[in-house]
Design a protein around this motif. Sequence first.
Motif, PDB file in Angstrom:
ATOM      1  N   TYR B  95      26.536-125.952 -42.900  1.00 32.13           N
ATOM      2  CA  TYR B  95      26.481-124.486 -42.954  1.00 32.13           C
ATOM      3  C   TYR B  95      26.523-123.895 -41.548  1.00 32.13           C
ATOM      4  O   TYR B  95      27.237-122.926 -41.293  1.00 32.13           O
ATOM      5  N   ARG B  96      25.759-124.489 -40.628  1.00 36.70           N
ATOM      6  CA  ARG B  96      25.768-123.968 -39.255  1.00 36.70           C
ATOM      7  C   ARG B  96      27.137-124.180 -38.595  1.00 36.70           C
ATOM      8  O   ARG B  96      27.615-123.312 -37.856  1.00 36.70           O
ATOM      9  N   ASP B  97      27.762-125.324 -38.880  1.00 37.97           N
ATOM     10  CA  ASP B  97      29.110-125.571 -38.344  1.00 37.97           C
ATOM     11  C   ASP B  97      30.111-124.567 -38.918  1.00 37.97           C
ATOM     12  O   ASP B  97      31.012-124.084 -38.216  1.00 37.97           O
ATOM     13  N   LEU B  98      29.942-124.295 -40.212  1.00 41.43           N
ATOM     14  CA  LEU B  98      30.808-123.337 -40.904  1.00 41.43           C
ATOM     15  C   LEU B  98      30.722-121.963 -40.251  1.00 41.43           C
ATOM     16  O   LEU B  98      31.741-121.339 -39.929  1.00 41.43           O
ATOM     17  N   GLU B  99      29.493-121.504 -40.018  1.00 41.72           N
ATOM     18  CA  GLU B  99      29.312-120.195 -39.389  1.00 41.72           C
ATOM     19  C   GLU B  99      29.930-120.148 -37.994  1.00 41.72           C
ATOM     20  O   GLU B  99      30.590-119.182 -37.633  1.00 41.72           O
ATOM     21  N   ALA B 100      29.695-121.210 -37.228  1.00 42.93           N
ATOM     22  CA  ALA B 100      30.205-121.234 -35.853  1.00 42.93           C
ATOM     23  C   ALA B 100      31.731-121.243 -35.838  1.00 42.93           C
ATOM     24  O   ALA B 100      32.360-120.520 -35.062  1.00 42.93           O
ATOM     25  N   ALA B 101      32.329-122.045 -36.732  1.00 40.28           N
ATOM     26  CA  ALA B 101      33.789-122.126 -36.791  1.00 40.28           C
ATOM     27  C   ALA B 101      34.381-120.779 -37.199  1.00 40.28           C
ATOM     28  O   ALA B 101      35.401-120.329 -36.656  1.00 40.28           O
ATOM     29  N   MET B 102      33.726-120.114 -38.162  1.00 39.16           N
ATOM     30  CA  MET B 102      34.234-118.820 -38.625  1.00 39.16           C
ATOM     31  C   MET B 102      34.115-117.759 -37.544  1.00 39.16           C
ATOM     32  O   MET B 102      35.038-116.980 -37.325  1.00 39.16           O
ATOM     33  N   ARG B 103      32.973-117.718 -36.872  1.00 37.79           N
ATOM     34  CA  ARG B 103      32.771-116.734 -35.803  1.00 37.79           C
ATOM     35  C   ARG B 103      33.823-116.911 -34.718  1.00 37.79           C
ATOM     36  O   ARG B 103      34.393-115.948 -34.222  1.00 37.79           O
ATOM     37  N   SER B 104      34.047-118.156 -34.374  1.00 41.54           N
ATOM     38  CA  SER B 104      35.004-118.448 -33.315  1.00 41.54           C
ATOM     39  C   SER B 104      36.426-118.061 -33.740  1.00 41.54           C
ATOM     40  O   SER B 104      37.162-117.419 -32.987  1.00 41.54           O
ATOM     41  N   ALA B 105      36.791-118.410 -34.969  1.00 45.84           N
ATOM     42  CA  ALA B 105      38.157-118.119 -35.449  1.00 45.84           C
ATOM     43  C   ALA B 105      38.382-116.615 -35.611  1.00 45.84           C
ATOM     44  O   ALA B 105      39.498-116.128 -35.446  1.00 45.84           O
ATOM     45  N   GLY B 106      37.305-115.884 -35.937  1.00 43.33           N
ATOM     46  CA  GLY B 106      37.469-114.463 -36.211  1.00 43.33           C
ATOM     47  C   GLY B 106      37.228-113.565 -35.022  1.00 43.33           C
ATOM     48  O   GLY B 106      37.405-112.353 -35.113  1.00 43.33           O
ATOM     49  N   GLU B 107      36.848-114.165 -33.899  1.00 42.60           N
ATOM     50  CA  GLU B 107      36.374-113.378 -32.763  1.00 42.60           C
ATOM     51  C   GLU B 107      37.343-112.280 -32.308  1.00 42.60           C
ATOM     52  O   GLU B 107      36.941-111.143 -32.069  1.00 42.60           O
ATOM     53  N   LYS B 108      38.611-112.647 -32.229  1.00 42.67           N
ATOM     54  CA  LYS B 108      39.603-111.708 -31.691  1.00 42.67           C
ATOM     55  C   LYS B 108      39.734-110.463 -32.586  1.00 42.67           C
ATOM     56  O   LYS B 108      39.678-109.330 -32.109  1.00 42.67           O
ATOM     57  N   ASN B 109      39.893-110.686 -33.895  1.00 45.90           N
ATOM     58  CA  ASN B 109      40.005-109.561 -34.823  1.00 45.90           C
ATOM     59  C   ASN B 109      38.697-108.782 -34.932  1.00 45.90           C
ATOM     60  O   ASN B 109      38.698-107.560 -35.111  1.00 45.90           O
ATOM     61  N   MET B 110      37.580-109.509 -34.834  1.00 44.99           N
ATOM     62  CA  MET B 110      36.270-108.877 -34.879  1.00 44.99           C
ATOM     63  C   MET B 110      36.106-107.908 -33.704  1.00 44.99           C
ATOM     64  O   MET B 110      35.709-106.753 -33.886  1.00 44.99           O
ATOM     65  N   GLU B 111      36.459-108.374 -32.518  1.00 41.81           N
ATOM     66  CA  GLU B 111      36.348-107.527 -31.319  1.00 41.81           C
ATOM     67  C   GLU B 111      37.273-106.319 -31.416  1.00 41.81           C
ATOM     68  O   GLU B 111      36.918-105.218 -31.001  1.00 41.81           O
ATOM     69  N   ALA B 112      38.470-106.542 -31.979  1.00 40.98           N
ATOM     70  CA  ALA B 112      39.438-105.441 -32.105  1.00 40.98           C
ATOM     71  C   ALA B 112      38.868-104.333 -32.986  1.00 40.98           C
ATOM     72  O   ALA B 112      39.025-103.141 -32.686  1.00 40.98           O
ATOM     73  N   ILE B 113      38.200-104.710 -34.070  1.00 41.71           N
ATOM     74  CA  ILE B 113      37.603-103.711 -34.966  1.00 41.71           C
ATOM     75  C   ILE B 113      36.391-103.055 -34.299  1.00 41.71           C
ATOM     76  O   ILE B 113      36.254-101.822 -34.319  1.00 41.71           O
ATOM     77  N   LEU B 114      35.526-103.858 -33.684  1.00 48.08           N
ATOM     78  CA  LEU B 114      34.327-103.304 -33.020  1.00 48.08           C
ATOM     79  C   LEU B 114      34.712-102.264 -31.967  1.00 48.08           C
ATOM     80  O   LEU B 114      34.037-101.252 -31.813  1.00 48.08           O
ATOM     81  N   ASP B 115      35.819-102.526 -31.271  1.00 48.72           N
ATOM     82  CA  ASP B 115      36.268-101.597 -30.228  1.00 48.72           C
ATOM     83  C   ASP B 115      36.660-100.230 -30.781  1.00 48.72           C
ATOM     84  O   ASP B 115      36.722 -99.246 -30.030  1.00 48.72           O
ATOM     85  N   LEU B 116      36.989-100.169 -32.071  1.00 46.09           N
ATOM     86  CA  LEU B 116      37.441 -98.907 -32.667  1.00 46.09           C
ATOM     87  C   LEU B 116      36.298 -98.099 -33.277  1.00 46.09           C
ATOM     88  O   LEU B 116      36.484 -96.983 -33.739  1.00 46.09           O
ATOM     89  N   ILE B 117      35.088 -98.714 -33.315  1.00 50.01           N
ATOM     90  CA  ILE B 117      33.935 -98.023 -33.884  1.00 50.01           C
ATOM     91  C   ILE B 117      33.218 -97.210 -32.790  1.00 50.01           C
ATOM     92  O   ILE B 117      33.040 -97.690 -31.677  1.00 50.01           O
ATOM     93  N   VAL B 118      32.842 -95.996 -33.154  1.00 50.51           N
ATOM     94  CA  VAL B 118      32.122 -95.114 -32.222  1.00 50.51           C
ATOM     95  C   VAL B 118      30.723 -95.647 -31.975  1.00 50.51           C
ATOM     96  O   VAL B 118      30.022 -96.003 -32.923  1.00 50.51           O
ATOM     97  N   ALA B 119      30.294 -95.703 -30.747  1.00 53.19           N
ATOM     98  CA  ALA B 119      28.905 -96.051 -30.465  1.00 53.19           C
ATOM     99  C   ALA B 119      28.030 -94.878 -30.914  1.00 53.19           C
ATOM    100  O   ALA B 119      28.385 -93.720 -30.706  1.00 53.19           O
ATOM    101  N   PRO B 120      26.918 -95.170 -31.598  1.00 56.10           N
ATOM    102  CA  PRO B 120      26.080 -94.064 -32.085  1.00 56.10           C
ATOM    103  C   PRO B 120      25.349 -93.383 -30.938  1.00 56.10           C
ATOM    104  O   PRO B 120      25.170 -93.960 -29.871  1.00 56.10           O
ATOM    105  N   ASP B 121      24.920 -92.159 -31.205  1.00 52.55           N
ATOM    106  CA  ASP B 121      24.092 -91.447 -30.225  1.00 52.55           C
ATOM    107  C   ASP B 121      22.813 -92.236 -30.016  1.00 52.55           C
ATOM    108  O   ASP B 121      22.315 -92.866 -30.933  1.00 52.55           O
ATOM    109  N   THR B 122      22.285 -92.183 -28.829  1.00 50.43           N
ATOM    110  CA  THR B 122      20.992 -92.793 -28.590  1.00 50.43           C
ATOM    111  C   THR B 122      19.928 -91.940 -29.248  1.00 50.43           C
ATOM    112  O   THR B 122      19.873 -90.731 -29.012  1.00 50.43           O
TER     113      THR B 122
END
Lengths: 123, 123
Positions: B95-122
């Motif tokens: 399970y831990r290997d599965l999570e790590a492999a998925m995070r690594s494989a998805g990192e690029k698309n994940m970052e691309a989406i995160l970059d498009l989200i507005v940071a909330p007000d403090t």
Amino acid sequence: MKADTPVSCQLRVRFTRGSDIALGPGKVDLLEAIDRHGSISKAAASMHMSYRRAWLLVNTMNRCFKSPLVETRRGGDEKGGTRLSAQGQSVLGHYRDLEAAMRSAGEKNMEAILDLIVAPDTD
Amino acid sequence: MKADTPVSCQLRVRFTRGSDIALGPGKVDLLEAIDRHGSISKAAASMHMSYRRAWLLVNTMNRCFKSPLVETRRGGDEKGGTRLSAQGQSVLGHYRDLEAAMRSAGEKNMEAILDLIVAPDTD
């Protein structure tokens, strides 16, 4: 319980902004349906979802992203004037790519775990 | 809301057997805690979870897998006689290997989406 799907593995990727869910499987399915139908009400109907719920999900997405993912022209929903923005198309594509990449990368460990789960009795 | 974690991406992998959740993030965290503490009650306490709830989660896991993931010797919990079986260790590792492999494989698309989200007000 379907006899042909006794054990399964579900993957959920969720993007949050503070306490809001900016994007998750349900919202992505809705984006895809809006892209297909060109209308929030038709997209909602295709997903057996109320118009009000679909509208709220779109509203949350549009609020969370730097520019709206769904564009509705004034009075446009009934006339087919609703569509994904360029950013909406981009987010939808990235999310689907993300899921596919994760599934592929995790396949081996996923299968190893699924193999250790007992198949349920046929009900 | 913590100012240093305004937007985030959560991944959840869940294995189901019929209507039971055989394994998911909470159960895996519990397996890890049992492995560390050698006791269901200590593991539960470390996770701020009732002993009863931890016991039920272990019970569901043990029922769903071909052989128990957690082994408790008679009267063993208080005496540190609880541990992961070989299959429990294997499932935890996969399970831990599965999570790590998925995070690594998805990192690029994940970052691309995160970059498009507005940071909330403090707040």
